[in-house]
Scaffold this motif. Structure first.
Motif, mmCIF file in Angstrom:
data_model
loop_
_atom_site.group_PDB
_atom_site.id
_atom_site.type_symbol
_atom_site.label_atom_id
_atom_site.label_comp_id
_atom_site.label_asym_id
_atom_site.label_seq_id
_atom_site.Cartn_x
_atom_site.Cartn_y
_atom_site.Cartn_z
ATOM 1 N N UNK A 72 0.694 -1.383 0.005
ATOM 2 C CA UNK A 72 0.028 0.109 -0.204
ATOM 3 C C UNK A 72 0.817 1.406 0.107
ATOM 4 N N UNK A 73 1.836 1.152 0.879
ATOM 5 C CA UNK A 73 2.864 2.418 0.878
ATOM 6 C C UNK A 73 3.465 2.557 -0.424
ATOM 7 N N UNK A 74 3.854 1.451 -0.959
ATOM 8 C CA UNK A 74 4.577 1.560 -2.389
ATOM 9 C C UNK A 74 3.717 1.869 -3.445
ATOM 10 N N UNK A 99 0.171 0.782 15.074
ATOM 11 C CA UNK A 99 1.401 0.939 14.723
ATOM 12 C C UNK A 99 2.460 -0.539 14.835
ATOM 13 N N UNK A 100 1.738 -1.375 15.728
ATOM 14 C CA UNK A 100 2.602 -2.523 16.115
ATOM 15 C C UNK A 100 2.779 -3.420 14.949
ATOM 16 N N UNK A 101 1.869 -3.035 14.015
ATOM 17 C CA UNK A 101 1.962 -3.864 12.600
ATOM 18 C C UNK A 101 3.124 -3.512 11.926
ATOM 19 N N UNK A 102 3.450 -2.307 12.085
ATOM 20 C CA UNK A 102 4.724 -1.800 11.367
ATOM 21 C C UNK A 102 5.721 -2.331 12.145
ATOM 22 N N UNK A 103 5.843 -2.138 13.433
ATOM 23 C CA UNK A 103 7.107 -2.352 14.554
ATOM 24 C C UNK A 103 7.393 -3.908 14.346
ATOM 25 N N UNK A 153 12.536 0.260 7.270
ATOM 26 C CA UNK A 153 13.277 1.018 6.559
ATOM 27 C C UNK A 153 12.486 1.484 5.295
ATOM 28 N N UNK A 154 12.097 0.498 4.473
ATOM 29 C CA UNK A 154 11.361 0.754 3.192
ATOM 30 C C UNK A 154 10.200 1.774 3.414
ATOM 31 N N UNK A 155 9.396 1.280 4.394
ATOM 32 C CA UNK A 155 8.159 2.233 4.606
ATOM 33 C C UNK A 155 8.599 3.673 5.122
ATOM 34 N N UNK A 156 9.530 3.656 6.004
ATOM 35 C CA UNK A 156 10.129 5.116 6.409
ATOM 36 C C UNK A 156 10.473 5.866 5.149
ATOM 37 N N UNK A 211 7.123 6.967 3.263
ATOM 38 C CA UNK A 211 6.919 8.006 4.038
ATOM 39 C C UNK A 211 7.475 9.416 3.979
ATOM 40 N N UNK A 212 8.751 9.281 3.740
ATOM 41 C CA UNK A 212 9.639 10.727 3.405
ATOM 42 C C UNK A 212 9.422 10.952 2.060
ATOM 43 N N UNK A 213 9.593 10.069 1.084
ATOM 44 C CA UNK A 213 9.059 10.503 -0.270
ATOM 45 C C UNK A 213 7.629 10.935 -0.206
ATOM 46 N N UNK A 214 6.653 10.543 0.255
ATOM 47 C CA UNK A 214 5.311 10.812 0.025
ATOM 48 C C UNK A 214 5.318 12.212 0.549
ATOM 49 N N UNK A 215 6.029 12.568 1.682
ATOM 50 C CA UNK A 215 5.938 13.732 2.348
ATOM 51 C C UNK A 215 6.455 14.987 1.539
#
Length: 115
Positions: free
Chosen positions: A9-11, A52-56, A64-67, A70-74
């Motif tokens: 989804x993030x991708x 957020x425990x799903x991510x953790x 790292x990829x999700x982070x 998120x940086x790219x999206x922002x």
């Protein structure tokens, strides 16, 4: 498996926002708007992940990829917002000039009628 779905989804969201930015930079407004429905769908899907425990609990590489996404999206959203503000200001200026020209033409027409 839910973690990989979230990563996907993030991708997808990253891709959609990037495409929106590219279309705005190219002033392809129709194509930009065509991405809006997908943008809303993906953003709602991501916002529903309030645990957020799903991510953790994901592997560090996925975190790292999700982070990164998120940086790219922002960043893309910030650039898109700035671009839209700039375009809006330019459009407002053009409309103001056009209205000024219309007023001058109207005045010239009144003067011509009096002559």
């Amino acid at each position: 498996m839910k973690g990989s779905k979230l990563l996907e989804q993030y991708e997808q969201f990253n891709y959609v926002v990037e495409q929106m930015l590219i279309n705005a930079q190219n002033e392809n407004w129709d194509l930009l708007l065509s991405w809006q429905a997908k943008y809303l769908q993906l953003s709602k899907g991501i916002m529903l992940v309030d645990d957020f425990s799903k991510i953790e609990n994901m592997p560090l590489q996925h975190q790292d990829i999700i982070r990164m996404y998120i940086k790219n999206i922002l960043s893309y959203q910030q650039q898109l917002t700035q671009l839209m503000i700039t375009r809006h200001s330019q459009l407002r200026e053009l409309i103001g000039k056009h209205a000024d020209y219309q007023t001058k033409i109207g005045s010239y027409q009144k003067i011509a009628c009096l002559m």
